[in-house]
Structure formats: structure tokens, C-alpha cells
Design an enzyme around this catalytic site. Structure first.
Site, PDB file in Angstrom:
ATOM      1  N   CYS A 158      23.701  70.728 -42.011  1.00 48.86           N
ATOM      2  CA  CYS A 158      25.075  70.979 -41.561  1.00 48.86           C
ATOM      3  C   CYS A 158      25.219  70.525 -40.106  1.00 48.86           C
ATOM      4  O   CYS A 158      26.244  69.950 -39.718  1.00 48.86           O
ATOM      5  CB  CYS A 158      25.410  72.459 -41.664  1.00 48.86           C
ATOM      6  SG  CYS A 158      25.336  73.147 -43.329  1.00 48.86           S
ATOM      7  N   HIS A 162      27.908  68.744 -37.633  1.00 45.75           N
ATOM      8  CA  HIS A 162      28.617  69.811 -36.918  1.00 45.75           C
ATOM      9  C   HIS A 162      27.770  70.460 -35.820  1.00 45.75           C
ATOM     10  O   HIS A 162      28.000  71.620 -35.473  1.00 45.75           O
ATOM     11  CB  HIS A 162      29.081  70.872 -37.906  1.00 45.75           C
ATOM     12  CG  HIS A 162      30.089  70.373 -38.891  1.00 45.75           C
ATOM     13  ND1 HIS A 162      31.383  70.072 -38.545  1.00 45.75           N
ATOM     14  CD2 HIS A 162      29.985  70.102 -40.222  1.00 45.75           C
ATOM     15  CE1 HIS A 162      32.045  69.655 -39.610  1.00 45.75           C
ATOM     16  NE2 HIS A 162      31.218  69.660 -40.645  1.00 45.75           N
ATOM     17  N   ARG A 206      35.086  74.220 -49.666  1.00 42.83           N
ATOM     18  CA  ARG A 206      34.739  73.378 -48.518  1.00 42.83           C
ATOM     19  C   ARG A 206      33.225  73.228 -48.394  1.00 42.83           C
ATOM     20  O   ARG A 206      32.700  72.132 -48.177  1.00 42.83           O
ATOM     21  CB  ARG A 206      35.332  73.974 -47.249  1.00 42.83           C
ATOM     22  CG  ARG A 206      34.953  73.304 -45.935  1.00 42.83           C
ATOM     23  CD  ARG A 206      35.513  71.918 -45.814  1.00 42.83           C
ATOM     24  NE  ARG A 206      34.631  70.918 -46.401  1.00 42.83           N
ATOM     25  CZ  ARG A 206      34.936  69.643 -46.563  1.00 42.83           C
ATOM     26  NH1 ARG A 206      36.123  69.201 -46.202  1.00 42.83           N
ATOM     27  NH2 ARG A 206      34.088  68.807 -47.100  1.00 42.83           N
ATOM     28  N   CYS A 210      30.819  69.909 -48.863  1.00 44.64           N
ATOM     29  CA  CYS A 210      29.892  69.468 -47.815  1.00 44.64           C
ATOM     30  C   CYS A 210      28.505  69.217 -48.397  1.00 44.64           C
ATOM     31  O   CYS A 210      27.851  68.224 -48.061  1.00 44.64           O
ATOM     32  CB  CYS A 210      29.812  70.515 -46.708  1.00 44.64           C
ATOM     33  SG  CYS A 210      31.203  70.499 -45.566  1.00 44.64           S
TER      34      CYS A 210
END
Length: 249
Positions: A158, A162, A206, A210
Site C-alpha cells: 500500500c 500511498h 476501494r 487496490c
């Protein structure tokens, strides 16, 4: 030149914000919330989402959190499903079989409508996920570990998208969750209506998407892993102001 591009992107987003179709889904969700449904012919008006039975205002700003009746941390979506099972008599299997609509031509699901309604009742509320219970803290720490874990064929985490500044996919900025303002902006605008898909997408969706884009194993709907990731993101977004369902590309 980069500044000019950013201005045009911001202008495009402002144009998108003029009228959000998710509002129609919110109204449908409110009707579903108040309807007597299921084998027990009951409404969800007695559902406890964390602030007391029947209270929906502000709840999305304090979820996920620990629930003593199930002795675990739950997010908004898992708690709504829990109430549908316990109050209305639906089975977990039927509620989780197809929680998300698949394409623009398909009617959005009851689950998506219920989420839209409840989330909309938290607009303006400040994000403040509780971390006083040991299981809430454990959920955060597991979510943090998952956020930085690399895997799959691309060796992605992730944090690959991010955890650094200046990342973007097409017209979509990728917020750096290590910065409070970025985390707040991201967390407070999901769920969101995706113009490109013609549908409102939930936070669980969401995360699932991802994982798909990372080519990681599919994230199971309502799994503890998904709840832990949401907990991590929510804690990082503390004091942000809820503004969802938002509208995005």
C-alpha cells in the site's frame, strides 16, 4: 507546466462536484434503513453502530471500533451486515454473496445504498477512531504492518503508492498517508461516487480494488484484514472532517 496541469485537474474536480448522484442512493438507503425487511420483518432503526441503538449521525467518523457484543473491532460495513443478520434475520451468506454492483448498467446493491445513507449522516463530523481498547490498538498495528507489507508479482505494498509524495494515476492523486492532511483528505472522502464507473463505491470495495491493481490475492469482503487496514487509515486521518459520499473521477 506542472502547475498548469494541476490547476486544470483541480478545475475538472470542481466541475465534477456540481451534483453528486450518490445523493439519490442515500435516499434509497434511508428508505431501506427504515423498512421492515427480512425473515424477522424488522427495520434497522435499532441497529447500534457504535454510538447507541438507532443513532446514525456521526458514526462513520468513529469507525472502525471495538464492539463488546461480538468482542472484536468492526467497520461500518461489517456492522451494518451484523445488524441485518441479528435484527432482520438475513443470513451472512446471502448478504455477502454480492455486496457490490459490477457495472454501470446494473442497479446498485442494497448494501451500497445502506452504506451511502449512513455515511452521509456523518458529513461535517471530525474523525476520531477510538484506540482505548486493546483490540482497537491491535487492529491499528496489524493494519500498519499490512500497509507496508510488500508482495505479489510487482512486490507492491500500500505504501508503494500511498507512502511517498507526488504519486498520481491519471487524474487521481495518490495521497501520502504519512502526512496528516493527506490522510484526512483521503479517508474523509470515501465512500465515493466514481464517475468513470457510474456507481458509488464503498471503502471495502476501494481496498478490494487496490489489492486487484497490485495483483495481490483478492481481499475478502469484511475480512479482519480489511477492517485492520481501514482502522490504520482512519487513525492516521484523525481530526479530518467527513465529506462523504464524495465524487471522484
Amino acid at each position: 507546466m506542472a502547475q498548469d496541469a494541476q490547476k486544470e485537474i483541480e478545475r475538472y474536480r470542481q466541475l465534477l462536484a456540481d451534483g453528486n448522484p450518490a445523493e439519490l442512493l442515500e435516499m434509497r438507503g434511508e428508505d431501506l434503513w427504515k423498512q421492515k425487511r427480512g425473515p424477522k420483518n424488522a427495520s434497522l432503526e435499532a441497529c447500534d453502530l457504535g454510538l447507541g441503538a438507532g443513532k446514525v449521525q456521526g458514526v462513520n467518523a468513529v469507525l472502525p471500533r471495538y464492539f463488546g457484543d461480538v468482542d472484536r473491532v468492526m467497520d461500518l460495513e461489517s456492522r451494518i451486515v451484523h445488524c441485518e443478520v441479528t435484527l432482520q434475520g438475513f443470513t451472512m451468506a446471502e448478504l455477502t454473496k454480492r455486496p457490490h454492483s459490477l457495472n454501470q448498467s446494473e442497479r446498485q446493491t442494497d448494501h451500497e445504498a445502506l452504506v451511502a445513507y449512513v455515511v452521509g449522516q456523518s458529513r461535517g463530523a471530525k474523525v476520531n477512531l477510538p484506540q482505548s481498547h486493546p483490540k482497537e490498538r491491535e487492529s491499528f498495528l496489524r493494519g500498519e504492518k499490512m500497509f507496508f507489507f510488500k508482495g505479489g508479482p510487482y512486490d507492491f505494498a500500500c505504501a508503494t503508492c500511498h507512502g511517498v509524495d507526488g504519486q498520481r494515476i491519471r487524474l487521481q492523486d495518490l495521497p501520502n498517508f504519512q502526512k496528516a492532511d493527506n490522510a484526512q483528505r483521503a479517508f474523509t472522502t470515501w465512500p465515493a461516487y466514481r464517475v468513470s464507473q457510474g456507481a458509488m463505491r464503498t471503502m471495502q470495495w476501494r481496498l478490494l480494488d487496490c489489492f486487484r491493481q497490485q495483483r495481490m490475492p483478492e481481499l475478502e469482503f469484511l475480512s479482519q484484514a480489511s477492517i485492520d487496514l481501514i482502522t490504520y487509515m482512519g487513525v492516521k486521518a484523525k481530526d479530518g472532517t467527513m465529506d462523504a459520499p464524495a465524487i471522484k473521477r
